[in-house]
Write an enzyme that holds these catalytic residues in place. Structure first.
Site, short mmCIF file in Angstrom:
data_model
loop_
_atom_site.label_atom_id
_atom_site.label_comp_id
_atom_site.label_asym_id
_atom_site.label_seq_id
_atom_site.Cartn_x
_atom_site.Cartn_y
_atom_site.Cartn_z
N SER A 132 0.75 -1.04 -0.01
CA SER A 132 0.07 0.15 -0.03
C SER A 132 0.97 1.26 0.12
CB SER A 132 -0.79 0.04 1.25
OG SER A 132 -1.73 1.15 1.31
N TYR A 146 -4.16 8.52 -6.81
CA TYR A 146 -3.22 7.32 -6.41
C TYR A 146 -3.53 7.11 -4.93
CZ TYR A 146 0.76 5.31 -4.25
OH TYR A 146 1.87 4.37 -3.53
N LYS A 150 -5.24 3.70 -3.04
CA LYS A 150 -4.66 3.00 -1.87
C LYS A 150 -5.54 3.01 -0.73
CE LYS A 150 -0.80 1.68 -3.79
NZ LYS A 150 -0.30 0.32 -4.02
#
Length: 272
Positions: A132, A146, A150
């Protein structure tokens, strides 16, 4: 018996370093990557199988798993490492860029995991380690897509961990902060830019200056690989592993304050 690990995104950066580390520790390694013809360092190692894997191609995922089992007999650990970063202002990112970010970082991870679970259940156990990011615990400007991919990975991993525990399958999260790898070169090449969004200029300038000053605790790919090895071998069901002083500071800030105080401190940090 010698254990076997499957690592996605093993051509460079964290994945490549992790593949070399586990091979050196005596593990069998299935090093999966999009372009195996470009790999030279791993192909010469006797206990490493280099395979072609594209996260959006379920056939290539199945082929990698079947080739790994045929070569080594069993897979014990899966490391979902393959990913990339879509950086830039949200308004500058196209819907296609955002969709691709999730297709790779989130849905791709789910595809590989889904494909290996029958093998783990057949053997009454296994481990999955998802790479992660600190950006999956703390919202940071200019990496919204992004970070969202995650955050999704974090939520899914935590939720599914309870289901998989009933099958003796352990799932874990590695959460690096900034890491010195080619990942950031790729992110820079994919950076979303729109010159018409000039009203953001003061913000992006201030943010960039602030962000650059926070990189004192940046980690190396080796440090992340070492933490992955720890997670794979420590014999615990610990869910999260932080890597790097920068991300430890971010998470401490988030967890040691009320939500209102935390948001206020973050806004002040970015001059808002």
């Amino acid at each position: 018996m010698t254990k076997t690990i499957l690592i996605t995104g093993a051509s460079k950066g964290i994945g490549n370093t992790t593949a070399h580390l586990f091979a050196a520790k005596g593990w069998n390694v299935i090093a999966a990557m999009r372009n195996p013809k470009e790999e030279t360092g791993l192909t010469s190692l006797e206990n490493v199988l280099v395979t072609q894997l594209e996260l959006r191609d379920v056939e290539s995922i199945a082929n990698t798993i079947s080739q790994g089992i045929a070569r080594f007999g069993k897979i014990d650990v899966l490391v979902n490492n393959a990913a990339y970063g879509q950086y830039g202002l949200f308004e500058a990112q196209t819907p296609q860029q955002i969709a691709e970010q999730f297709e790779v970082n989130f849905f791709g991870t789910l595809q590989v995991t889904r494909a290996i679970l029958p093998h783990f259940r057949e053997h009454k156990g296994g481990m999955i380690i998802n790479i992660s990011s600190g950006g999956g615990r703390v919202g940071i400007p200019m990496i919204s897509s992004y970070g969202a991919s995650k955050f999704a990975l974090e939520g899914w991993t935590e939720s599914v961990s309870y289901e998989l525990a009933s099958q003796n399958i352990i799932i874990k999260l590695i959460e690096p902060g900034g890491v010195e790898t080619p990942f950031h070169v790729t992110a820079a090449n994919n950076f979303a830019n729109d010159p018409t969004l000039s009203s953001y200029d003061a913000f992006t300038t201030a943010f960039t200056k602030q962000f650059e000053s926070m990189h004192g605790g940046i980690a190396t790919a080796q440090q992340v690989a070492d933490e992955i090895y720890t997670a794979a071998t420590d014999g615990t069901n610990q869910l999260r592993y932080l890597v790097g002083n920068d991300v430890k500071g971010w998470v401490d800030l988030r967890t040691s304050h009320s939500d209102a105080d935390y948001i206020a401190k973050m806004r002040a940090l970015f001059n808002f």
